[in-house]
Design an enzyme around this catalytic site. Structure first.
Site, PDB file in Angstrom:
ATOM      1  N   ASP A 105       0.849  -1.076  -0.001  1.00 46.75           N
ATOM      2  CA  ASP A 105       0.004   0.092   0.031  1.00 46.75           C
ATOM      3  C   ASP A 105       0.711   1.142   0.004  1.00 46.75           C
ATOM      4  O   ASP A 105       1.558   1.721  -0.993  1.00 46.75           O
ATOM      5  CB  ASP A 105      -0.833   0.051   1.046  1.00 46.75           C
ATOM      6  CG  ASP A 105      -2.114   0.870   1.356  1.00 46.75           C
ATOM      7  OD1 ASP A 105      -2.651   1.474   0.289  1.00 46.75           O
ATOM      8  OD2 ASP A 105      -2.505   1.055   2.475  1.00 46.75           O
ATOM      9  N   GLY A 107       3.797   1.092   1.398  1.00 47.03           N
ATOM     10  CA  GLY A 107       5.483   0.664   1.233  1.00 47.03           C
ATOM     11  C   GLY A 107       5.895   0.829   2.519  1.00 47.03           C
ATOM     12  O   GLY A 107       7.234   0.376   2.448  1.00 47.03           O
TER      13      GLY A 107
HETATM   14  P1  IMP Z   1       1.807  -0.489   3.849  1.00 49.01           P
HETATM   15  O1  IMP Z   1       3.059  -0.503   5.020  1.00 49.01           O
HETATM   16  O2  IMP Z   1       1.156   0.837   3.742  1.00 49.01           O
HETATM   17  O3  IMP Z   1       2.446  -0.993   2.558  1.00 49.01           O
HETATM   18  O4  IMP Z   1       0.721  -1.477   4.411  1.00 49.01           O
HETATM   19  C1  IMP Z   1       0.963  -2.632   4.041  1.00 49.01           C
HETATM   20  C2  IMP Z   1      -0.031  -3.721   4.909  1.00 49.01           C
HETATM   21  O5  IMP Z   1      -1.317  -2.953   5.020  1.00 49.01           O
HETATM   22  C3  IMP Z   1      -0.614  -4.934   4.349  1.00 49.01           C
HETATM   23  O6  IMP Z   1       0.252  -5.964   4.510  1.00 49.01           O
HETATM   24  C4  IMP Z   1      -1.911  -5.098   4.788  1.00 49.01           C
HETATM   25  O7  IMP Z   1      -1.567  -5.950   6.004  1.00 49.01           O
HETATM   26  C5  IMP Z   1      -2.460  -3.720   5.230  1.00 49.01           C
HETATM   27  N1  IMP Z   1      -3.277  -3.035   4.135  1.00 49.01           N
HETATM   28  C6  IMP Z   1      -3.032  -2.302   3.160  1.00 49.01           C
HETATM   29  N2  IMP Z   1      -4.027  -1.823   2.348  1.00 49.01           N
HETATM   30  C7  IMP Z   1      -5.008  -2.781   2.737  1.00 49.01           C
HETATM   31  C8  IMP Z   1      -6.277  -3.321   2.220  1.00 49.01           C
HETATM   32  O8  IMP Z   1      -7.117  -2.723   1.422  1.00 49.01           O
HETATM   33  N3  IMP Z   1      -7.040  -4.307   2.842  1.00 49.01           N
HETATM   34  C9  IMP Z   1      -6.258  -4.949   3.974  1.00 49.01           C
HETATM   35  N4  IMP Z   1      -5.144  -4.567   4.551  1.00 49.01           N
HETATM   36  C10 IMP Z   1      -4.650  -3.707   3.745  1.00 49.01           C
END
Ligand code: IMP
Ligand code: MG
Length: 178
Positions: A105, A107
């Protein structure tokens, strides 16, 4: 099809997901066809558990599995600090590592995990994710094996949750946010 309460619609059907996982497993097998020690496949829990299990069943590369838990979301849609709640116990120095994520998402989670794991000197480190939300990126991530790019929806299913719900859905559904 009857959707569970809170799921607005199906974004990616089960059959399409499984075909994609098949494709990814072939690409990954090709990438690691000459490795001398088993590949270390590291799943980020909880979200990656279904994708990773479907993926490794289709792979023929010799491998070992391990898991990490990093908290980034809590029970809300707001992003929070990244904390490592569970580390791997496999020694990865000099070994090929494949990190498996459910979704990338912002990152932020993956960047932090890559930082931590790279200090342990793996021979190589690659990233495989089922879903990618490029529009929300805050930290640049180099994805080696990507299932699907999706628009900015909050999704559940195939391991992904909203407040711990929907992880067991075999498809990716859009969570209704009203
Ligand atoms: P990042 O650090 O923002 O890239 O978040 C990644 C983590 O956020 C993922 O491994 C998910 O656990 C959670 N996440 C991000 N977007 C979603 C979504 O649309 N549905 C469920 N979990 C999400
Ligand atoms: Mg996650």
């Amino acid at each position: 099809m009857i959707l569970p309460e809170g799921i607005k619609s199906v974004l990616i059907e089960e059959k399409i997901i499984q075909e994609k996982i098949n494709e990814l497993s072939k690409l990954i097998d090709m990438e690691y066809r000459d490795i001398e020690t088993p590949l270390v496949v590291i799943g980020l829990l909880k979200g990656s558990f279904i994708f990773m299990s479907d993926l490794v069943k289709k792979m023929s590369t010799p491998l070992v599995v391990d898991f990490m838990i990093a908290s980034s979301y809590g029970d809300s849609m707001e992003n929070t600090e990244v904390t490592i709640l569970k580390d791997i116990d496999t020694h990865i120095a000099g070994r090929h590592v494949l990190i498996v994520e459910d979704i990338i998402d912002t990152g932020i989670t993956l960047t932090k995990i890559e930082e931590i794991l790279s200090t342990r000197n793996p021979k190589s480190m690659k990233i495989c994710t089922l879903l990618n939300k490029p529009s929300r990126r805050k930290k640049d991530v180099n994805i080696d094996f990507n299932g699907f790019d999706i628009d900015d929806h909050f999704v559940g299913g195939m391991g992904l949750d909203f407040a711990q719900k929907y992880r067991n859905l075999p498809y990716i559904g859009i969570v209704s946010q009203d």
